[in-house]
Design an enzyme around this catalytic site. Structure first.
Site, PDB file in Angstrom:
ATOM      1  N   CYS A  28     110.097 105.612  31.443  1.00  0.00           N
ATOM      2  CA  CYS A  28     110.220 104.479  30.275  1.00  0.00           C
ATOM      3  C   CYS A  28     109.209 103.493  30.553  1.00  0.00           C
ATOM      4  CB  CYS A  28     111.782 104.011  30.236  1.00  0.00           C
ATOM      5  SG  CYS A  28     112.960 104.917  30.173  1.00  0.00           S
ATOM      6  N   ASP A  88      74.426  79.677  25.178  1.00  0.00           N
ATOM      7  CA  ASP A  88      74.641  80.049  23.844  1.00  0.00           C
ATOM      8  C   ASP A  88      74.828  78.936  23.215  1.00  0.00           C
ATOM      9  OD1 ASP A  88      75.382  82.129  21.745  1.00  0.00           O
ATOM     10  OD2 ASP A  88      76.981  80.685  21.731  1.00  0.00           O
TER      11      ASP A  88
END
Length: 506
Positions: free
Chosen positions: A39, A443
């Protein structure tokens, strides 16, 4: 059982099971010896005694040990382990290539050859890391793809087997029965509300870990869309895909707790690769908690993280395409770069049939662009030379950016291409290769965002960013989001990206 040092402290894992902590889903799988079922740690249907708990680093390892997937929590359908998303070692590269379906197409030996290892070496590394070898990992992936197609489409079972990568119907039936304890027909009979796979399209739901903030993801993809190659239509980002068996089309739309994906492929065996590329493009296998915790520790970033938790890094489906488009985008607006990319696709790209919209071309592959006439490249001479040099390097393999690439090596290879500077290298590392620590400090958007927050620039910003490692690419998303640029919001309607492009070109 895989080494618990890899998975975490056993007491922590048992506490996660006791608390049904969803943060561990995909990182680790719980097997219960008394039931023979595995599970998710968060499964609401199980709370086994500690002596019956076994932990595995992959669904494949649990299946190899003889456990069947839980029918309630569906552990095989959880988002992929984030470990393969932020690491660049050989196991992580192998897992990404397996996710692309390389073992299905080339076998485990072909995978090992791509990575420069012998099959025995690779098997030993993967078994030590995730508890299963490449063949078992690929088998688990085939089972998961098969289940998804069985439950979400009306494809005939023979086509499901083919699309999932099985060599025969017999192997398909056997693996589905072994993993899910029922036949393919029984599995489909239990499913409601299947989407019809009409007209050659396949509709799927792509899971992710919460929290999930879609605005910058779809904003970036829509604002930079190259007409004919990409488009924003009906609240979905649509684009063409270059797949092993031929061209394809993906339409991706944010839904409640999942991404709605509609795929068209020329060869059903490309479904696995198409899904892998869509997941990578939207950063769906990321663990949002780790970068959020690291960035929230910085007092300047903490309010931004609290305001919009779960930002992801927008990427491109094709790393080579993004690298070339990053060069095209040097010192020009997002809209202008998209227009140039569209013109190149119209001249050199392979035609694509799109019955659902306005997509018409694949972005040209590097080999086609490497032979392009410089006169047909609408950009300055220096950038033409860089585009042609990069395309040639990608075509001949001297620059490798795919899912099996080694990130430090790829950075060094890129830097050797004339005209490719630090900004381009870091943007490619972030948006093509998926390096979560990529940081284009030069940037303009990063500089503006950092200035607005008082973080400094240049060396001061680099020094400040060290505390964000290895999640600096996620910090970039928050810095970018400090502006009102259209890339930071999901378009309101179909023509938003076209309007912004017209404004930028005016």
């Amino acid at each position: 059982m895989a080494d618990l040092q890899i998975l975490g402290n056993e007491e922590q894992l048992q506490a996660a099971v006791a608390g049904r902590d969803a943060r561990f889903d995909g990182w680790v799988f719980l097997a219960v010896t008394s039931t023979g079922i595995y599970c998710r740690p968060s499964c609401p249907a199980v709370k086994p005694k500690r002596e019956h708990q076994r932990f595995y680093a992959s669904a494949a390892a649990a299946q190899e040990a003889g456990y069947r997937a839980c029918k309630r929590c569906r552990p095989d359908a959880s988002p992929g382990s984030p470990a393969w998303d932020w690491r660049s070692d050989v196991c992580a590269r192998a897992m990404r290539l397996i996710g692309e379906g390389v073992v299905d197409r080339e076998g485990a030996t072909g995978l090992a050859q791509r990575l420069g290892y012998s099959l025995r070496q690779l098997e030993r590394l993967l078994i030590a890391e995730v508890g299963a070898g490449p063949a078992a990992l690929a088998r688990a992936q085939r089972a998961q793809v098969a289940r998804t197609l069985i439950e979400n489409t009306d494809l005939p079972m023979g086509q499901v087997a083919f699309a999932a990568g099985f060599a025969s119907i017999r192997a398909f039936n056997r693996v589905v029965a072994d993993v899910f304890a029922c036949s393919p027909t029984e599995l489909r009979a239990k499913t409601r509300n299947r989407a019809e796979a009409g007209g050659g399209a396949i509709s799927l739901r792509l899971a992710y870990r919460e929290p999930f903030e879609p605005s910058n993801l779809f904003g970036h993809l829509a604002a930079s869309a190259a007409p004919g190659v990409e488009e924003w239509q009906g609240g979905a980002y649509r684009r063409t895909l270059r797949l092993p068996g031929g061209p394809g089309i993906a339409a991706l739309k944010p839904g409640p707790g999942y991404i709605e994906a509609r795929l068209r492929v020329a060869d059903l065996r490309d479904v696995t690769a198409a899904v892998a590329r869509c997941r990578r493009m939207l950063d769906l296998d990321a663990d949002p908690q780790a970068p959020m915790e690291a960035l929230a520790a910085d007092e300047a970033l903490a309010p931004l993280v609290a305001k919009t938790p779960g930002r992801r890094v927008p990427r491109k489906a094709d790393p080579d395409e993004y690298a070339i488009r990053a060069v095209i985008g040097q010192q020009v607006s997002t809209a202008s770069a998209a227009t140039i990319a569209a013109r190149l696709a119209e001249r050199y790209g392979e035609p694509v049939d799109d019955p659902d919209g306005g997509l018409a071309r694949l972005f040209p592959d590097p080999a086609a662009l490497a032979e392009a006439d410089p006169a047909h490249l609408p950009m300055p001479g220096s950038r033409k030379r860089t585009v042609l040099a990069l395309a040639a390097a990608l075509a001949d393999g001297s620059v490798e950016l795919g899912p099996g690439a080694d990130w430090p090596t790829a950075r060094a290879q890129l830097a050797q291409v004339p005209g490719v500077g630090p900004w381009t290298v870091e943007m490619v590392a972030m948006r093509a290769m998926g390096d979560p620590d990529a940081f284009p400090a030069g940037d303009l958007g990063v500089i503006k965002g950092a200035a607005a927050l008082g973080l400094g620039a240049g060396r001061a910003l680099e020094a400040r960013s060290q505390a964000w490692r290895p999640w600096r690419a996620y910090a970039v998303q928050y810095l970018w989001a400090s502006s009102e640029h259209p890339t930071n919001r999901t378009p309101d309607h179909t023509t938003d990206d076209e309007t912004e492009r017209e404004k930028a070109d005016a």
